[in-house]
Design a protein around this motif. Structure first.
Motif, mmCIF file in Angstrom:
data_model
loop_
_atom_site.group_PDB
_atom_site.id
_atom_site.type_symbol
_atom_site.label_atom_id
_atom_site.label_comp_id
_atom_site.label_asym_id
_atom_site.label_seq_id
_atom_site.Cartn_x
_atom_site.Cartn_y
_atom_site.Cartn_z
ATOM 1 N N LEU A 25 0.850 -1.188 0.000
ATOM 2 C CA LEU A 25 0.000 0.000 0.000
ATOM 3 C C LEU A 25 0.882 1.233 0.000
ATOM 4 O O LEU A 25 1.909 1.267 0.676
ATOM 5 C CB LEU A 25 -0.904 -0.011 1.247
ATOM 6 N N LEU A 35 -9.881 2.081 3.827
ATOM 7 C CA LEU A 35 -9.849 0.623 3.780
ATOM 8 C C LEU A 35 -11.260 0.127 4.054
ATOM 9 O O LEU A 35 -11.849 0.464 5.076
ATOM 10 C CB LEU A 35 -8.910 0.067 4.858
ATOM 11 N N LYS A 208 -8.313 7.299 -2.467
ATOM 12 C CA LYS A 208 -8.090 5.918 -2.858
ATOM 13 C C LYS A 208 -8.889 5.020 -1.937
ATOM 14 O O LYS A 208 -8.965 5.281 -0.743
ATOM 15 C CB LYS A 208 -6.594 5.591 -2.752
ATOM 16 N N CYS A 210 -9.384 0.940 -0.776
ATOM 17 C CA CYS A 210 -8.820 -0.401 -0.878
ATOM 18 C C CYS A 210 -9.825 -1.390 -0.314
ATOM 19 O O CYS A 210 -10.327 -1.190 0.791
ATOM 20 C CB CYS A 210 -7.532 -0.524 -0.065
ATOM 21 N N ILE A 217 -5.193 -7.045 0.107
ATOM 22 C CA ILE A 217 -5.893 -5.988 -0.619
ATOM 23 C C ILE A 217 -6.271 -6.572 -1.972
ATOM 24 O O ILE A 217 -5.429 -6.788 -2.840
ATOM 25 C CB ILE A 217 -5.014 -4.732 -0.791
ATOM 26 N N GLN A 220 -7.857 -2.131 -5.448
ATOM 27 C CA GLN A 220 -7.810 -0.736 -5.001
ATOM 28 C C GLN A 220 -7.918 0.203 -6.185
ATOM 29 O O GLN A 220 -7.622 -0.153 -7.311
ATOM 30 C CB GLN A 220 -6.552 -0.449 -4.184
#
Lengths: 243, 285
Positions: A25, A35, A208, A210, A217, A220
């Motif tokens: 990340l 997240l 962003k 994810c 992940i 993303q």
């Protein structure tokens, strides 16, 4: 441009249970990264690894190009750079709001209460809590407690803020006041990583998003990509359940 | 099947008590009546039966003699001042020692491992010994080293014995208080960059100590009683003074007087400790 915070191959196990299975990340300066993912997908653990509350078992974390995941490294200076706010606030119940906020700057930076007073008062005022400074945590609503927890983390003047599902324990009508604080921080250019179930918020403000699934992940991208055209079937299933 | 169809629909409830309240009031009245009757009969039985015992008159003369009681009670009260004084200087020493032992047991740094070992040995040994034995060994043993006055005083070594035993208990109570503080409080402190020592001093200990105040109060009530054990090595406190009067009057009533003095102090104190404990339990739920 190098990222403010970079993770490569981060793994974390609790006993036999592998919570993070190789996470990569990058978080750029001033970026807000959200997240998302089901409970138990590793979001909270990942955040706790980022400010070294949990030591990583494998992989590397860089803060401003410096490896902070080196075993044996003193975690205290790192934690001063990376603030975290928890789902259950974790205020110190035996201290007033203002004492909660001042404790770490006083002990860690050696500042006096008098020195801190203007800056701290300003922070309380900024989040609409100037009349709550002398209250104890149990005299505050959940939303107020969470805002005090955010002020407490900000008072250490961190470069990055982590937020661990900070609205999940709040009554729905109190969620808004806390999200407003995040919005405000984002506009001020704070680098932030959020574990969140507030999909509307993530979609509106994240740079962003994810999607975490079983410690990885899975996908993303920008909120538009992820929410409108998810590639992975798991992401599609998750989003169809929560949206 | 049944006759509900014959009943008229329930009247709308007015301002009077509901059926439930009437029923519960009835149950309460009934249990109060039973408790009263049972208590009165037990007390009556005691009053009637005990004097029927063959030795009752002798016991009454030996233990409940009004003349001896009035003659000795002031003297007993004066002797009790010594108990209070020994308690007053022992209690703070015990609190401080107990806290230090608790912190010893909680150290995690490898260099301080001997300290941790010491803390464990200390609590194991002094919780494992009868108080009176420690008082004998320290109170007779140490002055036997031939220390010059005032260092051979039984007040000093008796106090040391009490501090050794009671601080071991206090240490365990404080340690359980430290353990009861949720891990999330330590996480929050660590995430702010606080050191382990500062986390203990400013975050964990203040909450832990507050949580164990009632438990420690019970220990200090026990201490108040155990001060009487120092009489074995010399100090003439209330128990010893009662013994002196017993010999003087050839009568046991002074012991009853001493017992009343202890109760006058310990009963309110235990009640208060219970009250604190209940309050804390309520706050937790």
């Amino acid at each position: 441009m190098t990222a403010k915070l970079s993770l490569r191959g981060v793994c974390k196990r609790f006993g036999d249970h592998e919570v993070c299975k190789g996470i990569d990340l990058d978080v750029a300066e001033g970026e807000m990264v959200c997240l998302i993912g089901a409970s138990g997908s590793g979001k909270s653990t990942l955040l706790r690894c980022m400010n070294l509350l949990e030591p990583v078992d494998d992989g590397t974390i860089w803060l401003d190009g410096i490896d902070i995941s080196e075993p044996g490294l003193d975690p205290q200076p790192v934690r001063q750079q990376i603030g975290i706010v928890f789902q259950s606030y974790n205020l110190f119940p035996h201290m007033t709001a203002v004492e909660n906020v001042m404790l770490a700057p006083r002990r860690v930076h050696g500042l006096s209460r008098a020195n801190l007073r203007p800056q701290v008062t300003q922070l309380f005022a900024r989040f609409g809590l100037e009349d709550r400074m002398q209250h104890y945590p149990d005299q505050l609503s959940g939303g107020q407690q969470q805002r005090v927890a955010i002020i407490r983390a900000l008072a250490m003047q961190p470069q990055i803020m982590l937020f661990d599902e900070i609205t999940s324990a709040l009554d729905p009508e109190l969620v808004g006041e806390v999200l407003d604080v995040l919005r405000d921080l984002h506009q001020q250019g704070m680098t932030m990583v959020l574990a969140t179930h507030e999909m509307g918020f993530a979609r509106e403000l994240a740079d962003k998003v994810c999607f975490l699934d079983a410690g990885r992940i899975l996908e993303q991208g920008t909120p538009d990509q992820l929410f409108s055209q998810p590639r992975e079937p798991r992401t599609k299933v998750f989003l169809s359940r929560v949206l | 099947m049944n006759d509900t169809s014959l009943q008229s629909p329930p009247e709308p409830q007015g301002s009077g008590p509901t059926r439930r309240e009437l029923y519960e009031a009835g149950v309460r009245r009934r249990s109060n009546r039973i408790a009263l009757i049972s208590t009165v009969s037990v007390v009556l039985a005691l009053i009637v039966l005990v004097p029927l015992a063959p030795g009752w008159e002798a016991v009454q003369r030996a233990f409940f003699n009004g003349r001896v009681f009035t003659a000795t009670f002031t003297g007993l009260l004066e002797a009790f001042v010594l108990n209070v004084m020994i308690f007053a200087w022992s209690a703070p020493l015990i609190a401080v020692t107990g806290l230090m032992i608790a912190l010893c047991r909680d150290t995690r740094a490898p260099a301080l491992f001997p300290l941790r070992l010491f803390g464990i040995a200390y609590t194991d040994i002094f919780r494992g010994l009868p108080v009176v034995l420690v008082i004998y060994i320290i109170g007779f043993g140490v002055p036997g080293l031939g220390l010059p006055r005032p260092w051979n005083s039984p007040y000093i070594w008796g106090t040391v014995a009490l501090v050794l035993v009671y601080s071991a208990y206090v240490a365990e109570v404080i340690r359980s208080g430290i353990d009861s503080i949720h891990q999330s409080q330590r996480s929050a402190a660590a995430s702010l960059g606080l050191s382990a020592q500062d986390t203990m001093r400013f975050v964990v200990l203040p909450q832990a100590i507050r949580n164990v105040v009632p438990a420690n109060m019970n220990l200090f009530i026990a201490l108040q009683k155990d001060v009487a054990l120092l009489s074995f090595i010399g100090p003439v406190e209330v128990f010893r003074q009662a013994g002196v009067y017993k010999s003087l009057y050839a009568n046991f009533t002074p012991y009853v007087g001493a017992a009343l003095i202890f109760l006058a102090l310990t009963i309110p104190a235990t009640r208060y400790a219970d009250y604190l404990m209940n309050k804390q339990n309520r706050a937790r739920t």
